[in-house]
Design an enzyme around this catalytic site. Structure first.
Site, PDB file in Angstrom:
ATOM      1  CD  GLU A 122      -2.861  -1.109   2.436  1.00  0.00           C
ATOM      2  OE1 GLU A 122      -3.984  -1.589   2.274  1.00  0.00           O
ATOM      3  OE2 GLU A 122      -2.495  -0.635   3.519  1.00  0.00           O
ATOM      4  CB  CYS A 135       2.996   7.561   3.476  1.00  0.00           C
ATOM      5  SG  CYS A 135       3.463   6.323   4.683  1.00  0.00           S
ATOM      6  CB  CYS A 142       6.953  -5.202   9.072  1.00  0.00           C
ATOM      7  SG  CYS A 142       8.369  -4.494   9.947  1.00  0.00           S
ATOM      8  CB  CYS A 146       5.993  -2.579  16.587  1.00  0.00           C
ATOM      9  SG  CYS A 146       7.689  -2.300  16.046  1.00  0.00           S
ATOM     10  CB  CYS A 149       2.731  -1.687  14.096  1.00  0.00           C
ATOM     11  SG  CYS A 149       2.851  -1.521  12.306  1.00  0.00           S
ATOM     12  CB  CYS A 388       0.762   6.074  11.676  1.00  0.00           C
ATOM     13  SG  CYS A 388       1.283   7.678  11.230  1.00  0.00           S
TER      14      CYS A 388
HETATM   15  N1  SAH Z   1       9.025   0.446  10.113  1.00  0.00           N
HETATM   16  C1  SAH Z   1       9.308   1.819  10.199  1.00  0.00           C
HETATM   17  C2  SAH Z   1       8.464   2.674   9.286  1.00  0.00           C
HETATM   18  C3  SAH Z   1       7.014   2.336   9.137  1.00  0.00           C
HETATM   19  S1  SAH Z   1       5.942   2.605  10.508  1.00  0.00           S
HETATM   20  C4  SAH Z   1       9.172   2.288  11.624  1.00  0.00           C
HETATM   21  O1  SAH Z   1       8.655   1.560  12.453  1.00  0.00           O
HETATM   22  O2  SAH Z   1       9.628   3.386  11.898  1.00  0.00           O
HETATM   23  C5  SAH Z   1       5.647   4.381  10.512  1.00  0.00           C
HETATM   24  C6  SAH Z   1       5.293   4.931  11.897  1.00  0.00           C
HETATM   25  O3  SAH Z   1       3.946   4.589  12.272  1.00  0.00           O
HETATM   26  C7  SAH Z   1       6.190   4.399  12.993  1.00  0.00           C
HETATM   27  O4  SAH Z   1       6.591   5.418  13.856  1.00  0.00           O
HETATM   28  C8  SAH Z   1       5.264   3.457  13.679  1.00  0.00           C
HETATM   29  O5  SAH Z   1       5.713   3.178  14.941  1.00  0.00           O
HETATM   30  C9  SAH Z   1       3.968   4.173  13.626  1.00  0.00           C
HETATM   31  N2  SAH Z   1       2.810   3.327  13.937  1.00  0.00           N
HETATM   32  C10 SAH Z   1       2.703   2.006  13.755  1.00  0.00           C
HETATM   33  N3  SAH Z   1       1.480   1.562  14.169  1.00  0.00           N
HETATM   34  C11 SAH Z   1       0.815   2.629  14.617  1.00  0.00           C
HETATM   35  C12 SAH Z   1      -0.499   2.808  15.127  1.00  0.00           C
HETATM   36  N4  SAH Z   1      -1.356   1.799  15.247  1.00  0.00           N
HETATM   37  N5  SAH Z   1      -0.882   4.062  15.485  1.00  0.00           N
HETATM   38  C13 SAH Z   1      -0.027   5.086  15.318  1.00  0.00           C
HETATM   39  N6  SAH Z   1       1.224   4.974  14.822  1.00  0.00           N
HETATM   40  C14 SAH Z   1       1.647   3.767  14.477  1.00  0.00           C
HETATM   41 FE1  SF4 Z   2       7.420  -2.881  11.274  1.00  0.00          FE
HETATM   42 FE2  SF4 Z   2       5.212  -1.644  12.121  1.00  0.00          FE
HETATM   43 FE3  SF4 Z   2       7.299  -1.947  13.777  1.00  0.00          FE
HETATM   44 FE4  SF4 Z   2       7.475  -0.223  11.712  1.00  0.00          FE
HETATM   45  S1  SF4 Z   2       6.084  -0.069  13.463  1.00  0.00           S
HETATM   46  S2  SF4 Z   2       9.014  -1.742  12.376  1.00  0.00           S
HETATM   47  S3  SF4 Z   2       6.242  -1.320  10.164  1.00  0.00           S
HETATM   48  S4  SF4 Z   2       6.056  -3.599  12.895  1.00  0.00           S
END
Ligand code: SAH
Ligand code: SF4
Length: 415
Positions: A122, A135, A142, A146, A149, A388
């Site tokens: 996406e 974006c 991934c 996390c 996420c 995000c």
């Molecule tokens: N993998 C990279 C880039 C993609 S995520 C990273 O983790 O930095 C982009 C941003 O969105 C990151 O800061 C991530 O922590 C945040 N993010 C992920 N899930 C989220 C959620 N459910 N609500 C708000 N931000 C979120």
């Molecule tokens: Fe991967 Fe989501 Fe963690 Fe970014 S925030 S490193 S996309 S699992």
């Protein structure tokens, strides 16, 4: 079908499947998108052009591909009419396939895309008064899991190729109608480089904040960003590109040196226990090590600050004490920092809740009082799951029960 054989990735910590740089289509033609000018020149020479011709044609084709956005060799008017079918027999100008395009009520747009070998990913476009931010994704899924996420709950399918990464930017320009339309009569010093300047553009900024961890796909992200930054290519300044990492410490210096874009770090917690839980990569590269790598990031300065992203999770990382500790840590490492507070975007099955607005405001005030800018990011495109952390492709969003039913039906059909 693209070739997605396993290849080792230099600098890669955990091996992941990745497509090779050249993935001939089923008909044997090679997609030129994602290749640097030097590689295009080699391919033209391999296909039979002499050195001088290969060089000239590569220069012309590169300009048409990346600066003018054409998707058909026939449109390359300064290339001899007889040469165009020759190119068409051997090469293609690819774009990721668009499976679905969605529009949010707030103007945000999301595209569900598909690779040539059938994987969904996406990209999201976020228009603002003074900028338009695209974006983009670096991986399908991934590996990092996390806990807050949605993308992290996907199994990693594979790294995106340079062509699939730069292809997102090109597709966005197609969709926004943003390729220069001027006539191009030659490629000399006075070549027509299009009608407009950056001021007129909808797409002004790129963030690598879509699906995936860009520093786990370093080489492809670097090669794609070089095409985006190339003055003869998409010509976007490195100052308008931000790469977000969850903290892949061993790759951060190379990111600054070899890509040179702005850095954003997904910090999200200020003590070991909480960060270990919500960003499991912290167990490998701890907070102090991460902040030291930020302090050493090439090119960071007060004029080019590092962004620290901090997702606001109720009763998890949002106390006054957390805010004060954040200020202390950023000061301890003397970081040119700004903090981006991201209200948690919920998704089905998530274990967390977003902090209350008053709590977020208080947290932001404490960080501001500590002398560090800490704006709260307004969530965009929540109605189309484009905010995000909400990116997870439709196929993967299906419930386990749905997938089981479909698998059973498919098995029955094949029996
Ligand atoms: N993998 C990279 C880039 C993609 S995520 C990273 O983790 O930095 C982009 C941003 O969105 C990151 O800061 C991530 O922590 C945040 N993010 C992920 N899930 C989220 C959620 N459910 N609500 C708000 N931000 C979120
Ligand atoms: Fe991967 Fe989501 Fe963690 Fe970014 S925030 S490193 S996309 S699992």
């Amino acid at each position: 079908m693209a070739d997605t054989t396993l290849m080792s990735i230099p600098g890669q910590v955990d091996p992941v499947p990745v497509a090779r740089d050249i993935t001939p289509r089923a008909d044997g033609r090679i997609d030129l998108i994602g290749l640097p000018k030097s590689r295009i020149r080699e391919l033209f020479a391999d296909a039979g052009l002499d050195t001088k011709q290969a060089k000239l044609r590569a220069k012309q084709v590169f300009h048409w591909l990346y600066h003018r956005g054409v998707t058909d060799f026939e449109a390359m008017t300064d290339i001899a009419k007889t040469m165009r079918p020759w190119l068409d027999e051997r090469f293609v100008i690819g774009r990721p396939d668009v499976v679905e395009a969605q529009h949010s009520t707030d103007g945000t747009r999301k595209w569900l895309l598909k690779t040539a070998d059938g994987h969904d990913f996406e990209m999201v476009f976020i228009p603002d008064a003074d900028r338009g931010t695209l974006c983009i994704s670096s991986q399908v899924g991934c590996t990092l899991n996390c806990t807050f996420c949605h993308t992290g709950t996907m199994r990693l399918v594979r790294n995106l190729t340079p062509g699939e990464i730069v292809g997102q930017v090109m597709l966005a320009r197609d969709a926004l109608g943003e390729w220069p339309k001027g006539r191009m009569d030659g490629l000399g010093e006075d070549a027509d480089r299009g009608h407009y300047t950056a001021d007129g553009r909808l797409l002004t900024n790129i963030v690598l904040m879509g699906m995936g961890e860009p520093l786990y796909n370093f080489d492809h992200v670097r090669d794609a960003m070089h095409l985006v930054m190339d003055g003869d290519g998409l010509a976007l300044s490195k100052r308008r590109i931000t790469l977000s990492t969850s903290g892949v410490v061993p790759m951060m210096e190379r990111c600054g040196q070899e890509i040179g874009v702005n850095l954003a770090v997904s910090l999200h917690a200020v003590n070991k226990d909480v960060r270990d839980e919500i960003v499991p990569l912290n167990r490998k590269y701890g907070l102090e090590e991460l902040l030291q790598a930020c302090a050493d990031y090439p090119g960071a300065s007060n004029a080019r600050r590092i962004t620290f992203e901090y997702v606001m999770l109720k009763d998890k990382n949002d106390s006054d004490e957390d805010a004060r500790e954040l200020v202390r840590l950023l000061k301890k490492f003397d970081l040119p920092a700004k903090v981006n507070l991201i209200p948690f975007n919920p998704w089905p099955g998530a274990e967390y809740e977003c902090s209350d607005p008053e709590r977020i405001k208080r947290f932001s005030d404490i960080v501001f009082e500590g002398g560090i800018s800490a704006p709260v990011r307004t969530p965009r495109g929540r109605d189309i799951d484009a905010a995000c952390g909400q990116l997870k492709t439709a196929a993967q969003k299906k419930s386990r029960a749905e997938r089981d039913r479909e698998a059973a039906a498919a098995a029955e059909a094949n029996a």
